[in-house]
Scaffold this motif. Structure first.
Motif, PDB file in Angstrom:
ATOM      1  N   ARG A 180       3.735  -0.518   2.316  1.00  0.00           N
ATOM      2  CA  ARG A 180       3.424  -0.176   3.702  1.00  0.00           C
ATOM      3  C   ARG A 180       4.066   1.153   4.090  1.00  0.00           C
ATOM      4  O   ARG A 180       5.268   1.349   3.913  1.00  0.00           O
ATOM      5  N   PHE A 181       3.238   2.064   4.620  1.00  0.00           N
ATOM      6  CA  PHE A 181       3.730   3.296   5.215  1.00  0.00           C
ATOM      7  C   PHE A 181       3.561   3.196   6.728  1.00  0.00           C
ATOM      8  O   PHE A 181       2.486   2.829   7.210  1.00  0.00           O
ATOM      9  N   VAL A 182       4.611   3.509   7.450  1.00  0.00           N
ATOM     10  CA  VAL A 182       4.572   3.547   8.912  1.00  0.00           C
ATOM     11  C   VAL A 182       4.747   5.006   9.303  1.00  0.00           C
ATOM     12  O   VAL A 182       5.809   5.607   9.086  1.00  0.00           O
ATOM     13  N   VAL A 183       3.700   5.607   9.864  1.00  0.00           N
ATOM     14  CA  VAL A 183       3.634   7.064  10.005  1.00  0.00           C
ATOM     15  C   VAL A 183       3.488   7.459  11.472  1.00  0.00           C
ATOM     16  O   VAL A 183       2.666   6.887  12.207  1.00  0.00           O
ATOM     17  N   GLN A 184       4.274   8.439  11.878  1.00  0.00           N
ATOM     18  CA  GLN A 184       4.147   9.021  13.209  1.00  0.00           C
ATOM     19  C   GLN A 184       2.743   9.619  13.363  1.00  0.00           C
ATOM     20  O   GLN A 184       2.288  10.397  12.542  1.00  0.00           O
ATOM     21  N   SER A 189      -5.003 -10.136   9.121  1.00  0.00           N
ATOM     22  CA  SER A 189      -5.050 -10.010   7.667  1.00  0.00           C
ATOM     23  C   SER A 189      -3.669 -10.217   7.056  1.00  0.00           C
ATOM     24  O   SER A 189      -2.657  -9.745   7.588  1.00  0.00           O
ATOM     25  N   PRO A 190      -3.588 -10.904   5.893  1.00  0.00           N
ATOM     26  CA  PRO A 190      -2.309 -10.986   5.177  1.00  0.00           C
ATOM     27  C   PRO A 190      -1.747  -9.609   4.825  1.00  0.00           C
ATOM     28  O   PRO A 190      -0.533  -9.457   4.692  1.00  0.00           O
ATOM     29  N   LEU A 191      -2.620  -8.622   4.700  1.00  0.00           N
ATOM     30  CA  LEU A 191      -2.153  -7.279   4.360  1.00  0.00           C
ATOM     31  C   LEU A 191      -1.379  -6.630   5.504  1.00  0.00           C
ATOM     32  O   LEU A 191      -0.695  -5.627   5.298  1.00  0.00           O
ATOM     33  N   HIS A 192      -1.460  -7.201   6.689  1.00  0.00           N
ATOM     34  CA  HIS A 192      -0.710  -6.648   7.818  1.00  0.00           C
ATOM     35  C   HIS A 192       0.747  -7.061   7.780  1.00  0.00           C
ATOM     36  O   HIS A 192       1.633  -6.280   8.162  1.00  0.00           O
ATOM     37  N   HIS A 193       1.039  -8.290   7.322  1.00  0.00           N
ATOM     38  CA  HIS A 193       2.395  -8.825   7.494  1.00  0.00           C
ATOM     39  C   HIS A 193       3.057  -9.303   6.204  1.00  0.00           C
ATOM     40  O   HIS A 193       4.235  -9.667   6.224  1.00  0.00           O
ATOM     41  N   ALA A 194       2.322  -9.323   5.082  1.00  0.00           N
ATOM     42  CA  ALA A 194       2.889  -9.876   3.851  1.00  0.00           C
ATOM     43  C   ALA A 194       2.754  -8.883   2.701  1.00  0.00           C
ATOM     44  O   ALA A 194       1.902  -7.980   2.726  1.00  0.00           O
ATOM     45  N   GLU A 195       3.584  -9.057   1.702  1.00  0.00           N
ATOM     46  CA  GLU A 195       3.554  -8.209   0.514  1.00  0.00           C
ATOM     47  C   GLU A 195       2.336  -8.544  -0.335  1.00  0.00           C
ATOM     48  O   GLU A 195       2.170  -9.694  -0.741  1.00  0.00           O
ATOM     49  N   PRO A 196       1.466  -7.581  -0.665  1.00  0.00           N
ATOM     50  CA  PRO A 196       0.272  -7.901  -1.457  1.00  0.00           C
ATOM     51  C   PRO A 196       0.564  -8.167  -2.918  1.00  0.00           C
ATOM     52  O   PRO A 196      -0.176  -8.867  -3.586  1.00  0.00           O
ATOM     53  N   PHE A 197       1.648  -7.616  -3.453  1.00  0.00           N
ATOM     54  CA  PHE A 197       2.003  -7.734  -4.864  1.00  0.00           C
ATOM     55  C   PHE A 197       0.867  -7.236  -5.749  1.00  0.00           C
ATOM     56  O   PHE A 197       0.427  -7.896  -6.691  1.00  0.00           O
ATOM     57  N   GLY A 198       0.400  -6.060  -5.436  1.00  0.00           N
ATOM     58  CA  GLY A 198      -0.659  -5.406  -6.174  1.00  0.00           C
ATOM     59  C   GLY A 198      -0.822  -3.990  -5.648  1.00  0.00           C
ATOM     60  O   GLY A 198      -0.176  -3.596  -4.662  1.00  0.00           O
ATOM     61  N   PRO A 199      -1.699  -3.179  -6.264  1.00  0.00           N
ATOM     62  CA  PRO A 199      -1.807  -1.756  -5.936  1.00  0.00           C
ATOM     63  C   PRO A 199      -2.585  -1.479  -4.657  1.00  0.00           C
ATOM     64  O   PRO A 199      -3.592  -0.761  -4.649  1.00  0.00           O
ATOM     65  N   VAL A 200      -2.141  -2.066  -3.561  1.00  0.00           N
ATOM     66  CA  VAL A 200      -2.797  -1.916  -2.263  1.00  0.00           C
ATOM     67  C   VAL A 200      -1.785  -1.370  -1.265  1.00  0.00           C
ATOM     68  O   VAL A 200      -0.791  -2.025  -0.963  1.00  0.00           O
ATOM     69  N   ASP A 201      -2.022  -0.169  -0.770  1.00  0.00           N
ATOM     70  CA  ASP A 201      -1.191   0.431   0.267  1.00  0.00           C
ATOM     71  C   ASP A 201      -1.851   0.249   1.618  1.00  0.00           C
ATOM     72  O   ASP A 201      -3.085   0.326   1.736  1.00  0.00           O
ATOM     73  N   THR A 202      -1.033   0.029   2.636  1.00  0.00           N
ATOM     74  CA  THR A 202      -1.534   0.023   4.006  1.00  0.00           C
ATOM     75  C   THR A 202      -0.727   1.021   4.821  1.00  0.00           C
ATOM     76  O   THR A 202       0.461   1.242   4.568  1.00  0.00           O
ATOM     77  N   ILE A 203      -1.385   1.635   5.794  1.00  0.00           N
ATOM     78  CA  ILE A 203      -0.755   2.631   6.654  1.00  0.00           C
ATOM     79  C   ILE A 203      -0.919   2.188   8.101  1.00  0.00           C
ATOM     80  O   ILE A 203      -2.014   1.802   8.531  1.00  0.00           O
ATOM     81  N   VAL A 204       0.176   2.236   8.851  1.00  0.00           N
ATOM     82  CA  VAL A 204       0.172   1.903  10.269  1.00  0.00           C
ATOM     83  C   VAL A 204       0.668   3.125  11.028  1.00  0.00           C
ATOM     84  O   VAL A 204       1.682   3.730  10.665  1.00  0.00           O
ATOM     85  N   LEU A 205      -0.036   3.512  12.075  1.00  0.00           N
ATOM     86  CA  LEU A 205       0.337   4.667  12.877  1.00  0.00           C
ATOM     87  C   LEU A 205       1.105   4.220  14.118  1.00  0.00           C
ATOM     88  O   LEU A 205       0.772   3.205  14.751  1.00  0.00           O
TER      89      LEU A 205
END
Length: 516
Positions: A298-302, A399-415
């Motif tokens: 997870r990247f949290v970006v300004q 989505s589980p991708l919002h709050h949990a570790e995917p344990f795979g090559p999936v990145d999520t970005i939140v602004l």
């Protein structure tokens, strides 16, 4: 057209299996591995079929014991423990050191088994073996001071660990626990690594290390490996759901425990401008397809920096090298240099594909999606366990991708727009093992970092589990029980002065050492 690839010479499963039969015939049969308990290799348990995530090749499956046999194994481990705890430290040290020499001698076979069984690229597989050997040598050299005024536990240490680091986490822990004077019990992970662990255990048992290795489902064996009165400590590495059940059991029994659980490790970007450094770091964060407890998914970006962030991130993620870890152009070529191969199995791959599709359907924006055409595969091979890198912007809260570790090559970005939003997004999983904040000014980092709920926090650099004297633990729901690393690992599996309070997260106290 890309060149047609072939399997590197000597790396077929049949080749690795034959080498196992030669090196440790006591632990392997023609068609299965054995369990080790009561100081003897046992042809018991029901061997389940298994396949390699690399290409679907059949491999050795775990010989699963029933509950009654597991109880016998634990009772026998207690007898071993009562004898081993009185073995003088110099002899324990010599036996562990001899085990390390044997592991180093068979380093490449252990690494090949890791490639075949859990899909690690060659570079990372060898590193897993090396970290186990080098890490335990550090304890062998310094154990006298660590054990001053301390004694072994009243019963053996029970180890239940995930499949992703059989050597540098599980075997490392077993040998340090034994060095400290305890007999050790380990359950082979259900999803992979049984042959590698069996070989490593065979080499340790030959040197007289009191180790028990059994296979079975968690539900079937938990009564023996967690609740049995003979067990002196439970060491668990895995997911939060299973970890919560273990935590409830050990809390009810007042049993010593080390429970390392998952958390959503985050990388924050705030008032930042060193994009060249960040771009160089991004591919390294995908090592082993982010199947690590210290991965950053997870990247949290300004928001005002999002365009600059994408300009640094997207070219870097497009350089990732994936595919079959043993596929080469010519049979005698070096192993391919890959960032990752498959995930642990086809079921996990499907789960990730489904989660990504559902997140997009509910509003997430796909920023990058790799394709199988970008990967290195053998002609006609099974690719059902492969997931190409994916990056999503703003996964929906459902989505589980919002709050949990995917344990795979999936990145999520939140602004985010404010510092309060930044901290809230970085603390989405109620505690994590590691986190990083990229910000230009040290004063900003020093002000925000204490509010990030992670055990280790990097200033623009990734943090890891660590080796040797580096402490390790977690905040919130990511960790329960004693912290480890350095002398804390020895303290966690020994008894000290009366009334001692160990550093860690316990039901009655939280004691947090400084993690540098």
């Amino acid at each position: 057209m890309p060149p047609t690839l072939t399997l590197k010479s000597g790396t077929a499963w049949a080749d690795a299996w034959q080498r196992c039969l030669t090196v440790a015939p006591e632990a392997f049969r023609d068609d299965r591995v054995l369990n080790l308990w009561n100081a003897a290799w046992q042809a018991d348990g029901r061997a389940l079929p298994a396949v390699s995530p690399v290409d679907g090749t059949p491999v050795a499956g775990p010989p699963r014991l029933d509950r009654a046999t597991a109880r016998q194994a634990v009772r026998a481990a207690l007898d071993q423990h009562r004898a081993w705890r009185h073995v003088p430290l110099p002899e324990r040290r010599a036996r562990v050191a001899a085990t390390l020499d044997a592991l180093a001698e068979h380093r490449d076979l252990l690494a090949l088994l890791l490639v075949r069984e859990i899909g690690k690229p060659w570079r990372l597989a060898r590193a897993d073996v090396d970290r186990a050997v080098d890490g335990v040598r550090w304890y062998v050299d310094g154990i006298d001071a660590m054990l001053d005024g301390r004694a072994p536990l009243d019963g053996p240490v029970s180890n239940i660990a995930s499949w992703n680091y059989p050597m540098s986490v599980l075997v490392h822990a077993l040998l340090v626990q034994a060095l400290a004077g305890n007999a050790v019990v380990a359950k082979t992970p259900t999803d992979g690594g049984v042959a590698c662990l069996t070989l490593a255990t065979a080499l340790a048992a030959r040197e007289g290390i009191p180790v028990t290795l059994v296979s079975g489902s968690g539900g079937e064996l938990s009564e023996a490996l967690v609740r049995a009165p003979e067990i002196g400590c439970v060491s668990f590495v895995g997911g939060r759901d299973t970890g919560a059940a273990v935590a409830t059991a050990v809390a009810d029994l007042g049993k010593r425990h080390i429970l390392e659980q998952e958390g959503l490790n985050t990388w924050g970007v705030w008032n930042f401008s060193d994009w060249e450094t960040l771009s160089a770091t991004v591919p390294k964060l995908f090592d082993y397809g982010k199947q690590r407890c210290t991965a950053y998914p997870r990247f949290v970006v300004q928001r005002s920096l999002f365009d600059a962030f994408l300009a640094a991130y997207l070219p870097a993620v497009r350089t990732l090298r994936t595919g079959h870890p043993l596929a080469v152009e010519h049979p005698d070529d070096p192993y391919p240099a890959l960032d990752f191969g498959p995930v642990i199995n086809a079921a996990k791959a499907k789960e990730l594909h489904d989660q990504v599709a559902e997140a997009i359907d509910r509003g997430a924006v796909p920023l990058h999606r790799g394709t199988p055409a970008d990967a290195r595969f053998l002609p006609g091979q099974d690719t059902s366990a492969y997931v190409q890198p994916v990056t999503l912007l703003n996964p929906p809260r459902s989505s589980p991708l919002h709050h949990a570790e995917p344990f795979g090559p999936v990145d999520t970005i939140v602004l985010v727009d404010t510092e309060a939003e930044l901290l809230a997004a970085m603390n989405a999983s109620n505690g994590a093992l590691v986190a990083t904040l990229s910000t230009d000014e040290r004063a900003t980092f020093d002000r925000l970092a204490p509010h990030i709920r992670a055990f280790k926090i990097g200033h623009g650099v990734p943090r890891s589990r660590g080796d040797r004297d580096e402490l390790f633990g977690g905040f919130g729901a990511s960790w329960r029980g004693a912290f480890v690393g350095g002398d804390l690992l020895v303290r966690a599996v020994t008894r000290g002065p009366a009334g001692e309070r160990l550093p860690g997260n316990f039901p009655d106290h939280q004691l947090v050492p400084r993690a540098t």
